[in-house]
Design an enzyme around this catalytic site. Structure first.
Site, mmCIF file in Angstrom:
data_model
loop_
_atom_site.group_PDB
_atom_site.id
_atom_site.type_symbol
_atom_site.label_atom_id
_atom_site.label_comp_id
_atom_site.label_asym_id
_atom_site.label_seq_id
_atom_site.Cartn_x
_atom_site.Cartn_y
_atom_site.Cartn_z
ATOM 1 N N LYS A 71 0.845 -1.195 0.000
ATOM 2 C CA LYS A 71 0.000 0.000 0.000
ATOM 3 C C LYS A 71 0.875 1.236 0.000
ATOM 4 O O LYS A 71 1.968 1.240 0.569
ATOM 5 C CB LYS A 71 -0.911 0.033 1.243
ATOM 6 C CG LYS A 71 -1.756 1.301 1.355
ATOM 7 C CD LYS A 71 -2.588 1.344 2.618
ATOM 8 C CE LYS A 71 -3.330 2.680 2.697
ATOM 9 N NZ LYS A 71 -4.163 2.789 3.909
ATOM 10 N N GLU A 121 -9.174 12.452 12.107
ATOM 11 C CA GLU A 121 -8.481 11.236 12.554
ATOM 12 C C GLU A 121 -7.644 11.443 13.810
ATOM 13 O O GLU A 121 -6.649 12.175 13.802
ATOM 14 C CB GLU A 121 -7.588 10.696 11.432
ATOM 15 C CG GLU A 121 -6.939 9.367 11.779
ATOM 16 C CD GLU A 121 -6.330 8.664 10.580
ATOM 17 O OE1 GLU A 121 -5.832 7.548 10.742
ATOM 18 O OE2 GLU A 121 -6.363 9.247 9.474
#
Length: 317
Positions: A71, A121
């Site tokens: 990723k 977040e």
């Protein structure tokens, strides 16, 4: 003084227990009525252009399919120039009102330069005998149509691509927090968090400190950078980012927060943010890229994330 502890997330509950938070109207920034965004003839330049960004995503996907890494988070930026001086307090109020459950911040980073944003977040917090982390990974844009918006949220909860992307991040958070915790609780499946522009897959990880002297900043440094802002393996992902992104991220995808003398504190990821200097704004947005990513979809995701700031300043892509 540090802010008071946040109440637990609540709000709308979806089938399977997924939950999205309600607004918090008691927040002082939210209670204030902000001035409307003044009409301005913004000059907007994309760095890189969307087509170039999509080609970078496609190249990363090809490398992942060859097994080089798992990723990478690739970002792009927008450079905005205003004909008038920037009204940063009004921008901050609009950001807080649009995402009242987020983490709104502004701080000087250099003479005449300010970093401001509304991050959804939480990297990590410590409140007494409890660590909490809330990694977000796997996203889809919101819709103004209620039925379509709910459908997009439900689809995100079933998306194999997004669930895989989210699982990579949660596993990394688990591994990073484990040495600091005598007990660690990681839910089996993610829930949902919403902002004004995006749905995100969310997992709340909680732990009991193994060492009472371990501070929020200690754990934040161990966690950063998570695969939610960099990728995995971290070293290779960093190299891909440097090879692909034609700009310096600066404070984007770093962390901002506070800590007191006892080690309690709250650190959030610096996303949905911009740097302001003079009459210029530099916006940032990224997307998590995995082997099944579609370059056009990832480009659209970054465009949706830009809306957090574009709406706050009355600008358009």
């Amino acid at each position: 003084a540090p802010p008071s502890p946040r109440p637990p997330r609540g709000g709308v509950v979806f089938p399977g227990g997924a939950r999205c938070p309600p607004p918090r109207p008691t927040d002082p920034l939210v209670a204030l009525e902000p001035a409307a965004a003044a009409p301005a003839d913004w000059e907007v330049a994309a760095v890189p252009e969307p087509e170039v960004y999509a080609k970078g995503v496609a190249a990363a996907v090809e490398r992942m399919r060859r097994g080089e890494f798992d990723k990478v988070v690739l970002a792009r930026s927008l450079e905005l120039l205003s004909p008038e001086p920037l009204d940063l307090p009004s921008m901050l109020q609009r950001l807080a009102r649009r995402d009242p459950d987020g983490y709104t911040f502004a701080l000087p980073t250099a003479p005449g330069r300010t970093l401001l944003g509304a991050s959804p977040e939480l990297l990590v917090s410590r409140r007494g005998n409890r660590f909490t982390a809330n990694p977000l990974a796997g996203s889809t844009p919101r819709s103004a149509d209620l039925a379509e918006d709910v459908l997009r949220a439900a689809t995100l909860l079933r998306s194999e691509k997004d669930l895989h992307e989210h699982g990579v991040v949660v596993d990394a958070v688990r591994r990073a927090m484990a040495p600091y915790c005598s007990e660690l609780h990681v839910p089996e499946r993610p829930t949902l968090v919403r902002t004004a522009t995006m749905w995100h897959l969310s997992t709340t990880v909680t732990g009991v400190p193994a060492d009472p002297d371990a501070s929020a900043l200690d754990v934040a440094c161990a966690l950063h950078p998570t695969p939610a802002v960099c990728g995995t393996p971290t070293g290779i992902a960093r190299r891909v980012i440097r090879q692909t992104e034609p700009f310096d991220r600066g404070f984007f995808t770093g962390m901002v927060g506070w800590q007191d003398a006892s080690g309690d504190g709250e650190w959030v990821v610096t996303i949905r943010c911009a740097e302001a200097e003079g009459r210029r704004l530099r916006l940032f947005a990224g997307a998590g890229v995995v082997g099944t990513s579609d370059p056009e979809a990832e480009t659209a995701e970054t465009a949706a994330k830009f809306r957090t700031f574009l709406d706050a300043v009355g600008a358009e892509l």
